[in-house]
Motif scaffolding. Structure first.
Motif, PDB file in Angstrom:
ATOM      1  N   UNK A  85       6.753   8.829  -1.577  1.00 15.12           N
ATOM      2  CA  UNK A  85       7.381   7.935  -0.593  1.00 15.12           C
ATOM      3  C   UNK A  85       8.082   8.739   0.485  1.00 15.12           C
ATOM      4  N   UNK A  86       9.368   8.465   0.681  1.00 17.51           N
ATOM      5  CA  UNK A  86      10.167   9.208   1.664  1.00 17.51           C
ATOM      6  C   UNK A  86      11.210  10.054   0.966  1.00 17.51           C
TER       7      UNK A  86
ATOM      8  N   UNK B  48       1.505  12.221  -9.312  1.00 15.40           N
ATOM      9  CA  UNK B  48       1.340  13.678  -9.447  1.00 15.40           C
ATOM     10  C   UNK B  48       2.328  14.175 -10.477  1.00 15.40           C
TER      11      UNK B  48
ATOM     12  N   UNK C  87       0.855  -1.188   0.000  1.00 15.53           N
ATOM     13  CA  UNK C  87       0.000   0.000   0.000  1.00 15.53           C
ATOM     14  C   UNK C  87       0.890   1.236   0.000  1.00 15.53           C
ATOM     15  N   UNK C  88       0.741   2.074  -1.018  1.00 17.44           N
ATOM     16  CA  UNK C  88       1.555   3.288  -1.100  1.00 17.44           C
ATOM     17  C   UNK C  88       0.906   4.422  -0.331  1.00 17.44           C
ATOM     18  N   UNK C  89       1.741   5.300   0.210  1.00 15.68           N
ATOM     19  CA  UNK C  89       1.225   6.473   0.912  1.00 15.68           C
ATOM     20  C   UNK C  89       0.997   7.652  -0.026  1.00 15.68           C
ATOM     21  N   UNK C  90       1.591   7.595  -1.195  1.00 16.48           N
ATOM     22  CA  UNK C  90       1.561   8.749  -2.091  1.00 16.48           C
ATOM     23  C   UNK C  90       0.600   8.507  -3.241  1.00 16.48           C
TER      24      UNK C  90
ATOM     25  N   UNK D 223       9.804   3.937  -4.854  1.00 20.54           N
ATOM     26  CA  UNK D 223       9.253   5.174  -5.408  1.00 20.54           C
ATOM     27  C   UNK D 223      10.247   5.879  -6.316  1.00 20.54           C
TER      28      UNK D 223
END
Lengths: 369, 369, 369, 369
Positions: A99-100, A56, A50-53, A294
């Motif tokens: 991501x980070x 875009x 599961x990605x947080x971003x 990412x």
């Protein structure tokens, strides 16, 4: 197959129904710094990554005026550096672009220079426009030109400036600040003299490391976790990419890809971030795949579009877009007659060292069907 | 020196004062997925590492009744596993005990067994009490006894059960679930048959890897990123720790320390988590230091106290406490006549592979002065 | 297929017939430090590996009286060390037992001690009999007992002695002297004080490295090209071999094999020589195979026979025999009711590092048909 | 200090005087495949490394006519290849030019081609003169020009030919045949079809590996013990050498040195042999040093002289000379106005992997005082 198609009402998953006794039990656990795993197990053990971003695209055309305007609004001695951050809509809290990974567009006016510092985070730069930019890393000065790729690894003193006589220089920064903060290992120091003395000739490392397959005999003792080559000039990289393209068809998912590396041992350029150049033939459309990790992509040349997690993003030179972890993605060069080149930096060194790489080809080949 | 003693009103740090024009600029940036770096620069580039967690101690005496009570409240086939999570007061959002490490206390009643699954996260186990527990990892069955250390690396099928005739078995789980979720790389599969067939004799790997300095000749082809030795029996580890203690004085900060490792190549047992055993002589008090990386500590033997970030925690056998990143810490064995042994697991493999390790001795030697 | 079955009268091989003009040409070449490749090409480019040594067995029963007699014939201060060399019939010129490996049987009387020295060659020892023997390597003293395996790596100061009160101690030396001389890299130094001071407790390294899978935390910084574990006690190694034998059937060519290794990283014990223990079940007969690399085998336990290059060698405890490179070989434990254990040391680290390993199973399975 | 200055009449060395009883003892030992170590100990444990070879220079001017004449004397289908071997006066027995390295000068006439074979030995080539030469290695065809460096690693199919329309092509071969024979691991196969089919475009690997610091993304999976880059074009290497020379003063012993390497990981080009390019500024005279390991040197550009083990050798372009192990050596560029470039190949990978490297600066700085 999407995560939502999985059924959690099976043996091996948590499916406890709430009741008053349990609620009281949970409250009591909470008082002792504890909780019941089954209340969160399915959420923290998802079926698929599961990605947080979200995907875009940052249009350079739209960003550039704001970047330029920052030179009128703040003085460098107050701002530290004048940078417009690229913020992922879902990662404002950690100042991440995807991501980070952090990225921003930085500008310096002719004759400006920033003071030297160093930190636990690592940085890289992609030069977009302007004349006269330079970076000094641990005493080595590098003169920068468009599409050059530059690294300032963690722990190295670094400073930037512009020796141009007019106009501005603009480049893209990439840093692992969100990651290093998440891992609680960042730190910061201002150079005691504010600026470094030069140690050796300008552009020393690109002279020491010129051709593939030959290394200065002493270079083999280099044992730091980053590349001793600090600047990767565009003309060399693009020439190498063109040469590679003549050797065969490339990857169906990525076209021809060169990975920037530490010339001494072939490792990624830094311990936490890698970077690459990717070339699409005129008119080429790649197949879709997805993988953990990412990427932040900058268009180095050409125009086209990418489909990321089912959403289309049209891009042209200097635009920046992100590909979140585990998002299906595919690229199309919309110019039938000229190649397109994408620069990207990523967290692949982290993913690979921690043995978390995973990759899938799209079952249909494309999301556009 | 604490972070708060640093002054941000210096060249090289951000010190832009807000005004209406800037606020309007920030709003406009926000509309384009952007922001001004100088508004967050000092926060995301701290002078010293900043931990997300606080020190905390979980008393086994207090937790145990709640763990036992879970067997009355939920059925294993509904809960998946009956586990009381250890939650750091500041890390509830990511279900972490400290940093990005998860831990919990799990219980199984005599005759129970859980179904097999595998996932992107890696797990380890520390056996606390009870008879008859076993784990099966990729077809190898391990019989477990008190203070044994067991690994179930990412991607391996694993299942647990109790073959005891009465009573419960209780152990501590350690997982990198928060980290792997943060890195967006977790996944989960239920075994198609719900249980594994055995492949080879019980406790095969502890028989293959018995003495230091001799390896099965074929073992040297092992190339997975985790140890082929699945169970590290307590009697062997403690005997080795006692032998080590006779060779010299040990570390002033940690006493005598054995690190669990992959016997084939000396690497940490898994790609993301390591573990170690630490022995304090009767009455020993260590010097204080701090370093990046987080640890979860379980008392394997003895009683004493630790001072962590200035706070005292008294501990005895089976208590669990955490040491957050960059927190000063020191340990005291409060029994003058017997040794104390601390088991801990940590994220050191992550910190070291990403070149983020940093360590400092306390300038005063102790926080207790 | 034997080398003699190949036909050199084919395209791609040299088949020039001599004549007067050529002979004159060769003479002229000789005057200029040159020669014609085709005159030697087939000889120096053989179809199959060609060994320089022949298989040979040294009977301990026969050698022992001569070893003992050397104590009456020469004084240690004149001989340096009283050693009966094991010389391969075809390798007298380089003082080798097989290939480029040297071995000898050394004896010391109660109370004797030899002076300390070091050299570019590496040495290992296999203890055969007697009480009170010790070795000191770089300040660490090791007490030796039967079937212990000990290393004294290149560049380390080392000395031997006997603290027994009566009788003699006898051990087997293994060195890479022929190899290091062939590679023109040997050197020799007598210790300036003739003897070393002890640095640390007796038998320190076997205490530091006891059980598989746990390492002193500081050991992981060891970076020399040899093992920090100096003595491998027989009881540990044999216990590990028995444990391994219970896990499965072992190799059809070698039985169960444990390789002595550097516990820190799993590498061979030294850069140029490796060693292993091999166990044959009661009555076991292995299949024949051959490979590059040479071995010197000492019978640690039991009795049996081996067929090497078609020749049968019967052996019992303490006998020594050699297996030349590329010689077919197979082993038989002639005791149906007890196991047999073979210790061997070899040049496998050289062969593997230089990518010269090659192996074949015998097409018939055995040479004894 | 020379070996002869050491005194063997000291404790720790062998100094047994012969007598009748001992002679009888030695005879008896000999009957059992044994000998007394003290009779050879001092010889096989020398104080300093002892080389088997002497320094030697092969004048290209003198060799070339003999090489050309070989084309009149033998047909390629009889000779296999027409090669004039360079034989060290002390290494005729193993067909070596220096140490365990072989070298020869090979010639092919326009339109000739040799059949394909492969073997356990590794080979490299240095192109001296002529148009139209090519090499095919495992299906990749390389077009060769003057001063190109080419590898044909052990186990790869390889064949050579000339596509020129007139004249001859001449190159220098370097092989580890003596070493691989000494290590009893050589073997030889003629290609079943006598010639290879091409797999991919001509000069593929120099196109894949062009610039330092960028690698085809797939290249990082290459795990063979040799470089995937087969041809190192002279213009690239020399340009890199000139660039390096502008970065600083270079080594006092060697001038500026580039080592040919595997671009994927920085290792030496092959497991057993390495190669390098060395540049001396106009008029430069280096300091003397010595080290273990042997080198064969070919003059790529310029003229000068070297002093090796006290003996002067004058050289000019295309001359070949050898530097034996542990021989003092220093170089002088006799042209004050132009640089000199020395190509050399060596056994350094062997020396380094076996931890046998040792180096000394000459106490006087030069042998010419």
């Amino acid at each position: 197959m999407s995560a939502t198609e999985h059924d959690d009402d099976v043996e091996g998953r948590a499916r406890v129904r709430d009741n008053d006794e349990l609620r009281e039990f949970y409250r009591e656990l909470g008082e002792h710094g504890a909780g019941a795993l089954w209340t969160v197990a399915n959420a923290i053990e998802p079926w698929e990554p599961v990605a947080h971003s979200v995907p875009y695209l940052w249009s350079y055309e739209k960003l550039r005026p704001m970047v330029v305007r920052s030179t009128e609004l703040v003085r460098p001695e107050d701002a530290g550096r004048r940078v417009v951050m690229l913020l992922n809509p879902r990662r404002h809290d950690v100042a991440a672009s995807v991501g980070w990974l952090y990225s921003g567009i930085q500008i310096m006016l002719a004759g400006e220079r920033a003071s030297a510092h160093r930190h636990g985070a690592s940085a890289l730069r992609w030069i977009i426009e302007g004349e006269g930019a330079y970076t000094i890393v641990d005493g080595e000065k590098a003169r920068l030109a468009g599409n050059d790729f530059v690294i300032t690894p963690h722990g190295t003193w670094h400073e930037h400036g512009s020796e141009g006589t007019s106009g501005a220089v603009i480049w893209q920064d990439g840093l692992d600040i969100p990651l290093v903060n998440a891992l609680e290992a960042n730190w910061y120091q201002v150079h005691p003299d504010l600026h470094q003395a030069l140690a050796g000739p300008i552009d020393r490392s690109p002279a020491e490391f010129l051709s593939a397959g030959v290394l200065p005999v002493d270079a083999r003792t280099w044992d730091r976790p980053y590349s001793p080559l600090l600047r990767y000039p565009w003309e060399r990289s693009y020439e190498a990419l063109l040469a590679l393209a003549r050797t065969g068809p490339g990857s169906e998912f990525d076209g021809h890809v060169l990975r920037y590396c530490n010339p001494v041992n072939g490792a990624d350029v830094m311990a936490t971030m890698g970077a690459q150049l990717q070339r699409l033939d005129g008119g080429q459309a790649t197949s879709a795949h997805r993988h953990t990790g990412n990427s932040m992509v900058t268009v180095a040349k050409g125009r086209g579009h990418s489909v990321i997690a089912g959403q289309r993003f049209d891009w042209k030179k200097d635009d920046v877009f992100c590909i979140p972890a585990w998002a299906w993605h595919e690229h199309v060069n919309d110019d039938a007659d000229d190649d397109a080149v994408l620069f990207s930096f990523d967290d692949r060194p982290v993913i690979q060292k921690l043995a978390l790489h995973r990759e899938q080809a799209h079952p249909e080949g494309t999301q556009q069907a």
